[in-house]
Write a protein that holds these residues in place. Structure first.
Motif, PDB file in Angstrom:
ATOM      1  N   LYS A  21       1.030  -0.983  -0.081  1.00 52.46           N
ATOM      2  CA  LYS A  21       0.457   0.440   0.114  1.00 52.46           C
ATOM      3  C   LYS A  21       0.636   1.397  -0.047  1.00 52.46           C
ATOM      4  CE  LYS A  21      -3.647  -2.152   1.666  1.00 52.46           C
ATOM      5  NZ  LYS A  21      -5.280  -1.691   2.733  1.00 52.46           N
ATOM      6  N   VAL A  22       2.306   0.653   0.560  1.00 50.84           N
ATOM      7  CA  VAL A  22       2.950   1.800   0.369  1.00 50.84           C
ATOM      8  C   VAL A  22       4.439   2.306  -0.528  1.00 50.84           C
ATOM      9  CG1 VAL A  22       4.182   4.004   1.713  1.00 50.84           C
ATOM     10  CG2 VAL A  22       2.308   3.236   2.682  1.00 50.84           C
ATOM     11  N   ASN A  23       4.403   2.106  -1.594  1.00 45.48           N
ATOM     12  CA  ASN A  23       6.011   2.274  -2.057  1.00 45.48           C
ATOM     13  C   ASN A  23       7.018   3.537  -2.560  1.00 45.48           C
ATOM     14  OD1 ASN A  23       5.646   2.476  -4.884  1.00 45.48           O
ATOM     15  ND2 ASN A  23       3.728   1.487  -4.359  1.00 45.48           N
ATOM     16  N   SER A  24       7.699   3.118  -2.432  1.00 45.83           N
ATOM     17  CA  SER A  24       8.639   3.902  -3.332  1.00 45.83           C
ATOM     18  C   SER A  24       9.689   3.554  -3.798  1.00 45.83           C
ATOM     19  CB  SER A  24       9.260   5.551  -2.194  1.00 45.83           C
ATOM     20  OG  SER A  24      10.381   4.234  -1.086  1.00 45.83           O
ATOM     21  N   ARG A  25      10.234   5.232  -5.003  1.00 43.19           N
ATOM     22  CA  ARG A  25      11.879   4.713  -5.602  1.00 43.19           C
ATOM     23  C   ARG A  25      12.764   6.034  -4.982  1.00 43.19           C
ATOM     24  NH1 ARG A  25       9.362   0.716  -7.697  1.00 43.19           N
ATOM     25  NH2 ARG A  25       9.702  -0.075  -9.774  1.00 43.19           N
ATOM     26  N   PHE A  39       4.431   7.317  -2.778  1.00 37.45           N
ATOM     27  CA  PHE A  39       2.749   6.565  -3.065  1.00 37.45           C
ATOM     28  C   PHE A  39       2.451   5.664  -2.064  1.00 37.45           C
ATOM     29  CE2 PHE A  39      -1.230   5.995  -5.155  1.00 37.45           C
ATOM     30  CZ  PHE A  39      -1.591   6.544  -5.357  1.00 37.45           C
ATOM     31  N   MET A  40       1.354   6.076  -1.589  1.00 39.63           N
ATOM     32  CA  MET A  40       0.806   6.045  -0.301  1.00 39.63           C
ATOM     33  C   MET A  40      -0.486   5.753  -0.519  1.00 39.63           C
ATOM     34  SD  MET A  40       1.768   7.445   3.771  1.00 39.63           S
ATOM     35  CE  MET A  40       3.312   8.258   3.292  1.00 39.63           C
ATOM     36  N   GLN A  41      -1.057   5.054  -0.753  1.00 43.59           N
ATOM     37  CA  GLN A  41      -2.867   4.173  -0.785  1.00 43.59           C
ATOM     38  C   GLN A  41      -3.525   4.899   0.378  1.00 43.59           C
ATOM     39  OE1 GLN A  41      -3.528   0.132  -2.812  1.00 43.59           O
ATOM     40  NE2 GLN A  41      -1.872   0.450  -3.622  1.00 43.59           N
ATOM     41  N   PRO A  42      -4.858   4.409   0.379  1.00 44.97           N
ATOM     42  CA  PRO A  42      -5.769   4.651   1.735  1.00 44.97           C
ATOM     43  C   PRO A  42      -5.248   3.945   2.716  1.00 44.97           C
ATOM     44  CG  PRO A  42      -7.079   5.090  -0.150  1.00 44.97           C
ATOM     45  CD  PRO A  42      -5.499   4.276  -0.809  1.00 44.97           C
ATOM     46  N   GLY A  43      -5.047   4.355   3.583  1.00 45.80           N
ATOM     47  CA  GLY A  43      -4.866   3.780   5.040  1.00 45.80           C
ATOM     48  C   GLY A  43      -4.217   4.056   5.747  1.00 45.80           C
ATOM     49  N   GLU A  44      -3.806   3.641   6.517  1.00 38.95           N
ATOM     50  CA  GLU A  44      -2.922   4.344   8.379  1.00 38.95           C
ATOM     51  C   GLU A  44      -1.404   3.629   8.486  1.00 38.95           C
ATOM     52  OE1 GLU A  44      -4.165   5.398  13.094  1.00 38.95           O
ATOM     53  OE2 GLU A  44      -5.290   5.541  11.448  1.00 38.95           O
ATOM     54  N   TYR A  45      -0.920   4.456   8.711  1.00 40.21           N
ATOM     55  CA  TYR A  45       0.863   3.794   8.380  1.00 40.21           C
ATOM     56  C   TYR A  45       1.780   4.992   9.773  1.00 40.21           C
ATOM     57  CZ  TYR A  45      -1.136   2.866   3.716  1.00 40.21           C
ATOM     58  OH  TYR A  45      -1.553   2.655   2.769  1.00 40.21           O
ATOM     59  N   THR A  46       2.896   4.227  10.399  1.00 41.07           N
ATOM     60  CA  THR A  46       3.841   4.243  10.870  1.00 41.07           C
ATOM     61  C   THR A  46       4.910   3.659  10.640  1.00 41.07           C
ATOM     62  OG1 THR A  46       2.008   3.602  13.210  1.00 41.07           O
ATOM     63  CG2 THR A  46       4.044   4.378  13.441  1.00 41.07           C
ATOM     64  N   PHE A  47       5.517   5.281  10.515  1.00 39.32           N
ATOM     65  CA  PHE A  47       7.027   5.062  10.476  1.00 39.32           C
ATOM     66  C   PHE A  47       7.820   5.639  11.099  1.00 39.32           C
ATOM     67  CE2 PHE A  47       4.120   5.569   6.468  1.00 39.32           C
ATOM     68  CZ  PHE A  47       4.480   5.073   5.593  1.00 39.32           C
ATOM     69  N   THR A  48       8.804   4.969  11.259  1.00 36.75           N
ATOM     70  CA  THR A  48      10.099   5.804  12.688  1.00 36.75           C
ATOM     71  C   THR A  48      11.555   5.976  11.546  1.00 36.75           C
ATOM     72  OG1 THR A  48      11.230   2.943  12.305  1.00 36.75           O
ATOM     73  CG2 THR A  48       9.457   3.455  13.771  1.00 36.75           C
ATOM     74  N   VAL A  91       0.661   7.880   9.989  1.00 32.96           N
ATOM     75  CA  VAL A  91       0.202   9.143   8.666  1.00 32.96           C
ATOM     76  C   VAL A  91      -1.179   8.307   8.315  1.00 32.96           C
ATOM     77  CG1 VAL A  91      -0.426   9.119   6.408  1.00 32.96           C
ATOM     78  CG2 VAL A  91       2.080   9.538   7.516  1.00 32.96           C
ATOM     79  N   GLN A  92      -2.065   8.857   7.813  1.00 34.60           N
ATOM     80  CA  GLN A  92      -4.136   8.577   7.686  1.00 34.60           C
ATOM     81  C   GLN A  92      -3.579   9.659   6.415  1.00 34.60           C
ATOM     82  OE1 GLN A  92      -6.999  10.551  10.647  1.00 34.60           O
ATOM     83  NE2 GLN A  92      -6.139   8.508  12.286  1.00 34.60           N
ATOM     84  N   VAL A  93      -4.257   8.918   5.429  1.00 28.72           N
ATOM     85  CA  VAL A  93      -4.528   8.664   3.935  1.00 28.72           C
ATOM     86  C   VAL A  93      -5.959   8.089   3.494  1.00 28.72           C
ATOM     87  CG1 VAL A  93      -3.461   8.349   2.257  1.00 28.72           C
ATOM     88  CG2 VAL A  93      -1.967   8.389   3.910  1.00 28.72           C
ATOM     89  N   ASN A  94      -6.943   9.447   3.357  1.00 25.55           N
ATOM     90  CA  ASN A  94      -8.274   9.058   3.145  1.00 25.55           C
ATOM     91  C   ASN A  94      -7.967   8.541   1.257  1.00 25.55           C
ATOM     92  OD1 ASN A  94      -8.661   9.262   5.393  1.00 25.55           O
ATOM     93  ND2 ASN A  94      -9.050  11.770   5.090  1.00 25.55           N
ATOM     94  N   THR A  95      -7.131   9.668   0.363  1.00 28.72           N
ATOM     95  CA  THR A  95      -7.402   9.156  -0.906  1.00 28.72           C
ATOM     96  C   THR A  95      -6.485   8.332  -1.460  1.00 28.72           C
ATOM     97  OG1 THR A  95      -7.075  11.389  -1.510  1.00 28.72           O
ATOM     98  CG2 THR A  95      -9.281  10.441  -1.280  1.00 28.72           C
ATOM     99  N   PHE A  96      -5.039   9.221  -1.405  1.00 29.32           N
ATOM    100  CA  PHE A  96      -3.938   8.493  -2.077  1.00 29.32           C
ATOM    101  C   PHE A  96      -2.940   9.631  -1.689  1.00 29.32           C
ATOM    102  CE2 PHE A  96      -5.360  11.201  -5.000  1.00 29.32           C
ATOM    103  CZ  PHE A  96      -3.690  12.603  -5.540  1.00 29.32           C
ATOM    104  N   ALA A  97      -2.403   9.694  -1.753  1.00 31.77           N
ATOM    105  CA  ALA A  97      -0.479  11.213  -1.354  1.00 31.77           C
ATOM    106  C   ALA A  97       0.538  10.442  -1.715  1.00 31.77           C
ATOM    107  CB  ALA A  97      -0.257  10.983   0.233  1.00 31.77           C
TER     108      ALA A  97
END
Length: 106
Positions: A21-25, A39-48, A91-97
């Motif tokens: 649901k989250v990917n990057s280059r 790019f993040m799809q809708p969801g809630e994520y925790t990053f360190t 992070v909370q994403v409702n549509t995309f980021a």
């Protein structure tokens, strides 16, 4: 807020998190700076974080809660926020980021 990275190296393999649901280059500039474009799809994520980061929201929007805060803040397209090193953020994403993460020097 569109940027161009001239003479940069792009790592081909994607960084994939949270079941895809989250990917990057990863991009490395000729000056040695590390950046991820993701790019993040809708969801809630925790990053360190190990290093301090500048997170720029390129498109879409995010709600952020830093580890040092109890407040959720809105970050729409065109805004940015800093994250301290050795920290975390939710992070909370409702549509995309669509985002750019620049790793900052100490």
């Amino acid at each position: 807020m569109s940027k161009k990275f001239k003479n940069a190296t792009i790592i081909e393999k994607a960084n994939v998190y949270f079941d895809g649901k989250v990917n990057s280059r990863t991009v490395q500039t000729t000056e040695g700076k590390m950046i991820t474009l993701g790019f993040m799809q809708p969801g809630e994520y925790t990053f360190t974080t190990d290093a301090a980061e500048l997170m720029e929201v390129i498109n879409g929007s995010m709600k952020i809660k830093q580890a040092s805060s109890d407040i959720w803040e809105d970050f729409p397209s065109g805004t940015a926020f800093n994250v301290p090193k050795n920290s975390s953020f939710q992070v909370q994403v409702n549509t995309f980021a669509d985002y750019c993460c620049s790793y900052l020097e100490d």
